[in-house]
Design a protein around this motif. Structure first.
Motif, short mmCIF file in Angstrom:
data_model
loop_
_atom_site.label_atom_id
_atom_site.label_comp_id
_atom_site.label_asym_id
_atom_site.label_seq_id
_atom_site.Cartn_x
_atom_site.Cartn_y
_atom_site.Cartn_z
N MET A 110 0.85 -1.17 0.00
CA MET A 110 0.00 0.00 0.00
C MET A 110 0.90 1.23 0.00
SD MET A 110 -2.96 1.02 2.68
CE MET A 110 -4.13 -0.20 2.24
N ASN A 111 0.61 2.20 -0.84
CA ASN A 111 1.46 3.38 -0.89
C ASN A 111 0.96 4.44 0.09
OD1 ASN A 111 -0.63 4.80 -2.07
ND2 ASN A 111 0.06 4.41 -4.17
N ASP A 112 1.78 5.47 0.29
CA ASP A 112 1.44 6.52 1.27
C ASP A 112 0.22 7.32 0.86
OD1 ASP A 112 3.47 5.84 2.94
OD2 ASP A 112 4.92 7.24 2.07
N ALA A 113 0.00 7.48 -0.44
CA ALA A 113 -1.15 8.25 -0.92
C ALA A 113 -2.46 7.55 -0.54
CB ALA A 113 -1.07 8.45 -2.43
N ALA A 114 -2.50 6.23 -0.67
CA ALA A 114 -3.70 5.48 -0.33
C ALA A 114 -4.00 5.57 1.16
CB ALA A 114 -3.57 4.02 -0.75
N VAL A 115 -2.97 5.52 1.99
CA VAL A 115 -3.15 5.63 3.44
C VAL A 115 -3.70 7.00 3.79
CG1 VAL A 115 -1.94 5.68 5.65
CG2 VAL A 115 -1.40 3.91 3.98
N GLY A 116 -3.20 8.07 3.15
CA GLY A 116 -3.65 9.43 3.40
C GLY A 116 -5.12 9.62 3.04
N ARG A 117 -5.52 9.00 1.90
CA ARG A 117 -6.92 9.13 1.50
C ARG A 117 -7.83 8.44 2.52
NH1 ARG A 117 -5.09 8.18 -3.94
NH2 ARG A 117 -5.48 5.98 -3.59
N GLY A 118 -7.42 7.33 3.07
CA GLY A 118 -8.23 6.60 4.06
C GLY A 118 -8.40 7.42 5.32
N GLY B 164 -8.29 10.66 5.52
CA GLY B 164 -9.13 11.81 5.16
C GLY B 164 -10.61 11.46 5.22
N ARG B 165 -10.95 10.26 4.72
CA ARG B 165 -12.35 9.84 4.78
C ARG B 165 -12.79 9.62 6.22
NH1 ARG B 165 -12.17 5.18 0.77
NH2 ARG B 165 -10.48 6.16 -0.33
N ALA C 113 -13.38 13.03 7.77
CA ALA C 113 -14.62 13.61 7.22
C ALA C 113 -15.85 12.93 7.82
CB ALA C 113 -14.64 13.48 5.70
N ARG C 114 -15.77 11.61 7.98
CA ARG C 114 -16.88 10.87 8.56
C ARG C 114 -17.11 11.31 10.01
NH1 ARG C 114 -15.37 5.45 7.95
NH2 ARG C 114 -15.77 5.75 5.75
N ARG C 115 -16.02 11.45 10.78
CA ARG C 115 -16.13 11.91 12.17
C ARG C 115 -16.72 13.31 12.24
NH1 ARG C 115 -10.63 11.21 13.78
NH2 ARG C 115 -10.50 9.40 12.50
N ARG C 116 -16.27 14.19 11.36
CA ARG C 116 -16.81 15.55 11.34
C ARG C 116 -18.30 15.52 11.03
NH1 ARG C 116 -11.96 18.53 8.08
NH2 ARG C 116 -10.56 18.74 9.87
N GLY C 117 -18.72 14.66 10.13
CA GLY C 117 -20.14 14.51 9.80
C GLY C 117 -20.94 14.06 11.00
N TRP C 118 -20.43 13.07 11.74
CA TRP C 118 -21.11 12.59 12.95
C TRP C 118 -21.19 13.70 14.00
CZ3 TRP C 118 -24.20 8.71 13.50
CH2 TRP C 118 -24.08 7.61 12.67
N VAL C 119 -20.09 14.44 14.17
CA VAL C 119 -20.07 15.52 15.16
C VAL C 119 -21.08 16.60 14.75
CG1 VAL C 119 -18.69 17.41 16.11
CG2 VAL C 119 -17.74 15.11 16.01
N ALA C 120 -21.10 16.98 13.47
CA ALA C 120 -22.05 17.98 13.00
C ALA C 120 -23.48 17.50 13.19
CB ALA C 120 -21.79 18.31 11.53
N GLY C 121 -23.74 16.23 12.91
CA GLY C 121 -25.07 15.66 13.10
C GLY C 121 -25.46 15.66 14.57
N ALA C 122 -24.54 15.31 15.43
CA ALA C 122 -24.82 15.30 16.88
C ALA C 122 -25.10 16.71 17.39
CB ALA C 122 -23.66 14.67 17.64
#
Length: 187
Positions: A1-9, A11-12, A15-24
């Motif tokens: 696995m390259n470093d770019a793939a790890v960074g994208r994971g 980031g998601r 973003a998912r955590r921020r979505g949950w926090v905003a929803g809460a």
């Protein structure tokens, strides 16, 4: 696995955590506003003089309205009887001087507001204290302010209920307030 793939994971995940926090946060704000409007609504301080209108319903409303109006005949008193039971409770009060009894048809807060507004207009009242149950304050305030061309203060009377009953009534009141805001514009 390259470093770019790890960074994208990562980031998601962020973003998912921020979505949950905003929803809460949004859900907390919604529940807080709903509780403030329907479980513990802001209530007015009754006018020291002027008429008192008591909306039909819980018996605590009538007791509070009679206490606020003071000595019979001292202040104008509007009693709304939404049912035969309410009329029976009022008894001879409707025969007293300076007491007006409304019989809204159909039995609704909107028709009570229209009846109180007609009396206020006919009698030249510049201010009025309206007594209702604590869960009913928000919708009452909305409709009374739309109908009555005078200063209106809505006073809440605590009504003893179980928490499940209060939640059910508050949910109904929220829906009824939305309908009232959307449908009832003019008296």
């Amino acid at each position: 696995m390259n470093d770019a793939a790890v960074g994208r994971g990562r980031g998601r995940g962020i973003a998912r955590r921020r979505g949950w926090v905003a929803g809460a946060v949004a859900a907390t704000c919604f529940v807080g506003a709903w509780a403030w409007l329907y479980l513990w609504p802001p209530t007015g301080v009754p006018f020291e003089d002027g008429p008192v209108a008591v909306l039909g319903g819980d018996p605590e409303r009538l007791a509070a309205g009679l206490a606020l109006s003071g000595v019979p005949g001292e202040r104008d008193l509007v009693l709304s009887a939404g049912s035969e039971y309410d009329y029976g409770r009022l008894g001879g009060d409707c025969d007293e001087p300076r007491v007006w009894c409304l019989r809204p048809v159909p039995e609704s807060t909107w028709d009570e507001a229209r009846g109180v507004a007609a009396l206020a207009r006919d009698r030249g009242w510049s201010q009025i204290t309206v007594v209702t149950s604590d869960f009913h304050v928000t919708r009452t305030r909305l409709l009374m302010h739309r109908c009555i061309d005078a200063d209106v203060r809505v006073v809440a009377v605590a009504t003893p209920r179980s928490i499940t009953s209060r939640l059910r009534i508050a949910a109904f009141e929220a829906a009824a307030t939305i309908v009232s805001a959307a449908v009832y514009h003019d008296c």
